[in-house]
Design a protein around this motif. Structure first.
Motif, mmCIF file in Angstrom:
data_model
loop_
_atom_site.group_PDB
_atom_site.id
_atom_site.type_symbol
_atom_site.label_atom_id
_atom_site.label_comp_id
_atom_site.label_asym_id
_atom_site.label_seq_id
_atom_site.Cartn_x
_atom_site.Cartn_y
_atom_site.Cartn_z
ATOM 1 N N MET A 178 -94.882 -46.379 -86.603
ATOM 2 C CA MET A 178 -94.994 -46.512 -88.040
ATOM 3 C C MET A 178 -93.560 -46.091 -88.749
ATOM 4 O O MET A 178 -93.077 -45.301 -88.250
ATOM 5 C CB MET A 178 -96.066 -45.419 -88.335
ATOM 6 C CG MET A 178 -95.725 -44.969 -89.824
ATOM 7 S SD MET A 178 -96.746 -43.547 -90.572
ATOM 8 C CE MET A 178 -97.864 -43.227 -89.392
ATOM 9 N N ALA A 179 -93.293 -47.186 -89.409
ATOM 10 C CA ALA A 179 -92.027 -46.911 -90.191
ATOM 11 C C ALA A 179 -92.341 -45.725 -91.387
ATOM 12 O O ALA A 179 -93.317 -46.085 -92.197
ATOM 13 C CB ALA A 179 -91.432 -48.189 -90.921
ATOM 14 N N SER A 180 -91.595 -45.078 -91.653
ATOM 15 C CA SER A 180 -91.930 -43.964 -92.727
ATOM 16 C C SER A 180 -90.466 -43.473 -93.522
ATOM 17 O O SER A 180 -89.596 -43.711 -92.909
ATOM 18 C CB SER A 180 -92.346 -42.687 -92.134
ATOM 19 O OG SER A 180 -92.245 -41.542 -93.158
ATOM 20 N N PRO A 181 -90.574 -43.649 -94.840
ATOM 21 C CA PRO A 181 -89.213 -43.129 -95.522
ATOM 22 C C PRO A 181 -88.896 -41.926 -95.242
ATOM 23 O O PRO A 181 -87.689 -41.459 -95.719
ATOM 24 C CB PRO A 181 -89.872 -43.120 -97.135
ATOM 25 C CG PRO A 181 -91.204 -43.013 -96.889
ATOM 26 C CD PRO A 181 -91.620 -43.521 -95.608
ATOM 27 N N LEU A 182 -89.649 -40.972 -94.361
ATOM 28 C CA LEU A 182 -89.093 -39.737 -93.951
ATOM 29 C C LEU A 182 -88.329 -39.845 -92.657
ATOM 30 O O LEU A 182 -87.509 -39.060 -92.741
ATOM 31 C CB LEU A 182 -90.187 -38.934 -93.316
ATOM 32 C CG LEU A 182 -91.233 -37.934 -94.509
ATOM 33 C CD1 LEU A 182 -92.212 -37.503 -93.995
ATOM 34 C CD2 LEU A 182 -90.246 -37.195 -95.390
ATOM 35 N N PHE A 183 -87.936 -40.910 -92.114
ATOM 36 C CA PHE A 183 -87.059 -41.202 -91.040
ATOM 37 C C PHE A 183 -85.836 -41.311 -91.531
ATOM 38 O O PHE A 183 -85.302 -42.516 -92.195
ATOM 39 C CB PHE A 183 -87.645 -42.347 -90.059
ATOM 40 C CG PHE A 183 -88.843 -42.013 -89.605
ATOM 41 C CD1 PHE A 183 -89.364 -40.960 -89.066
ATOM 42 C CD2 PHE A 183 -89.679 -43.272 -89.074
ATOM 43 C CE1 PHE A 183 -90.601 -40.686 -88.533
ATOM 44 C CE2 PHE A 183 -90.978 -43.122 -88.352
ATOM 45 C CZ PHE A 183 -91.470 -41.525 -88.092
ATOM 46 N N GLU B 267 -82.655 -34.136 -89.827
ATOM 47 C CA GLU B 267 -82.892 -35.542 -89.333
ATOM 48 C C GLU B 267 -84.289 -35.578 -88.645
ATOM 49 O O GLU B 267 -84.378 -35.126 -87.674
ATOM 50 C CB GLU B 267 -81.999 -36.208 -88.542
ATOM 51 C CG GLU B 267 -81.944 -37.584 -88.396
ATOM 52 C CD GLU B 267 -80.688 -38.325 -87.669
ATOM 53 O OE1 GLU B 267 -80.660 -39.473 -87.540
ATOM 54 O OE2 GLU B 267 -79.864 -37.591 -87.006
ATOM 55 N N ILE B 268 -84.976 -36.639 -89.426
ATOM 56 C CA ILE B 268 -86.505 -36.856 -88.521
ATOM 57 C C ILE B 268 -86.318 -38.160 -88.378
ATOM 58 O O ILE B 268 -86.068 -39.247 -88.924
ATOM 59 C CB ILE B 268 -87.565 -36.838 -89.801
ATOM 60 C CG1 ILE B 268 -87.567 -35.472 -90.496
ATOM 61 C CG2 ILE B 268 -88.955 -37.272 -89.378
ATOM 62 C CD1 ILE B 268 -88.298 -35.185 -91.708
ATOM 63 N N GLY C 253 -100.885 -39.439 -94.253
ATOM 64 C CA GLY C 253 -100.138 -40.903 -94.760
ATOM 65 C C GLY C 253 -99.028 -41.112 -94.321
ATOM 66 O O GLY C 253 -98.630 -40.742 -93.075
ATOM 67 N N ASN C 254 -98.183 -42.089 -94.645
ATOM 68 C CA ASN C 254 -97.139 -42.614 -94.466
ATOM 69 C C ASN C 254 -95.643 -41.623 -94.699
ATOM 70 O O ASN C 254 -94.842 -41.863 -94.471
ATOM 71 C CB ASN C 254 -96.813 -44.021 -95.011
ATOM 72 C CG ASN C 254 -95.503 -44.792 -94.353
ATOM 73 O OD1 ASN C 254 -95.434 -44.557 -92.823
ATOM 74 N ND2 ASN C 254 -94.843 -45.269 -95.272
ATOM 75 N N ASP C 255 -95.961 -40.815 -95.662
ATOM 76 C CA ASP C 255 -94.922 -40.287 -96.335
ATOM 77 C C ASP C 255 -94.829 -38.696 -96.325
ATOM 78 O O ASP C 255 -94.066 -37.879 -97.000
ATOM 79 C CB ASP C 255 -94.584 -40.450 -97.884
ATOM 80 C CG ASP C 255 -95.694 -40.371 -98.742
ATOM 81 O OD1 ASP C 255 -96.895 -39.829 -98.301
ATOM 82 O OD2 ASP C 255 -95.728 -40.738 -99.802
ATOM 83 N N TRP D 11 -93.670 -31.719 -94.703
ATOM 84 C CA TRP D 11 -92.323 -32.653 -94.994
ATOM 85 C C TRP D 11 -92.758 -33.783 -95.768
ATOM 86 O O TRP D 11 -93.407 -34.625 -95.304
ATOM 87 C CB TRP D 11 -91.916 -32.863 -93.868
ATOM 88 C CG TRP D 11 -91.509 -31.812 -92.704
ATOM 89 C CD1 TRP D 11 -92.374 -31.044 -92.112
ATOM 90 C CD2 TRP D 11 -90.414 -31.187 -92.132
ATOM 91 N NE1 TRP D 11 -91.802 -30.263 -91.231
ATOM 92 C CE2 TRP D 11 -90.428 -30.251 -91.374
ATOM 93 C CE3 TRP D 11 -88.859 -31.474 -92.720
ATOM 94 C CZ2 TRP D 11 -89.581 -29.564 -90.939
ATOM 95 C CZ3 TRP D 11 -87.710 -30.905 -92.129
ATOM 96 C CH2 TRP D 11 -88.009 -29.893 -91.273
ATOM 97 N N ILE D 12 -92.256 -33.765 -97.196
ATOM 98 C CA ILE D 12 -92.777 -34.771 -98.108
ATOM 99 C C ILE D 12 -91.874 -35.532 -98.691
ATOM 100 O O ILE D 12 -90.698 -35.190 -99.334
ATOM 101 C CB ILE D 12 -93.853 -34.170 -99.381
ATOM 102 C CG1 ILE D 12 -94.694 -33.007 -98.674
ATOM 103 C CG2 ILE D 12 -94.489 -35.032 -99.990
ATOM 104 C CD1 ILE D 12 -95.072 -31.866 -99.699
#
Length: 136
Positions: free
Chosen positions: A1-6, A42-43, A90-92, A111-112
């Motif tokens: 999954m691509a997440s903006p947290l990465f 770094e996530i 969710g994704n974020d 972590w949001i």
């Protein structure tokens, strides 16, 4: 999954961090150091349903790779040994639960991804702290 947290995140400010650390049981010397230390986190997705959170600071650091949705043993930067579980909401948002003292104590870390930044929301015994991060 691509997440903006990465991404790599730089701590910008903390709200109520000292009170949170008190609730967790951190001694005064570590609380004083924690209050002034700058850090980056770094996530990243390392594959095989595992993530990595690498937090570096001028005082203490932690580099944790873990399976999503499975309990694992974590050695926290404040010296606790916890049974930790982390799941996606969710994704974020990553939702983390840490338990220690044979499950008698627990806290949550969320972590949001928020408006291009990342907030780490910590809660223990009703004490809430939010640590605000910007993308590096």
């Amino acid at each position: 999954m691509a997440s903006p947290l990465f991404a790599k995140w730089k701590l910008e400010k903390s709200d109520n961090f000292d009170n949170y650390m008190k609730a967790v049981g951190v001694n005064i010397a570590l609380r004083k150091m924690g209050a002034v230390v700058s850090s980056t986190s770094e996530i990243s997705d390392v594959g095989g349903n595992k993530l990595r959170i690498n937090t570096q600071s001028t005082f203490k650091s932690a580099d944790v790779t873990f399976p999503l949705g499975e309990e694992f043993e974590e050695h926290t930067m404040d010296g606790r040994v916890t049974k930790t579980t982390i799941v996606w909401e969710g994704n974020d948002k990553l939702h983390q639960v840490q338990k220690w003292n044979d499950g008698k104590r627990s806290c949550t870390l969320d972590w949001i991804y928020v408006d291009g930044g990342m907030d780490l929301r910590l809660e223990c015994d009703g004490v809430v702290c939010v640590r605000h991060h910007s993308k590096c």
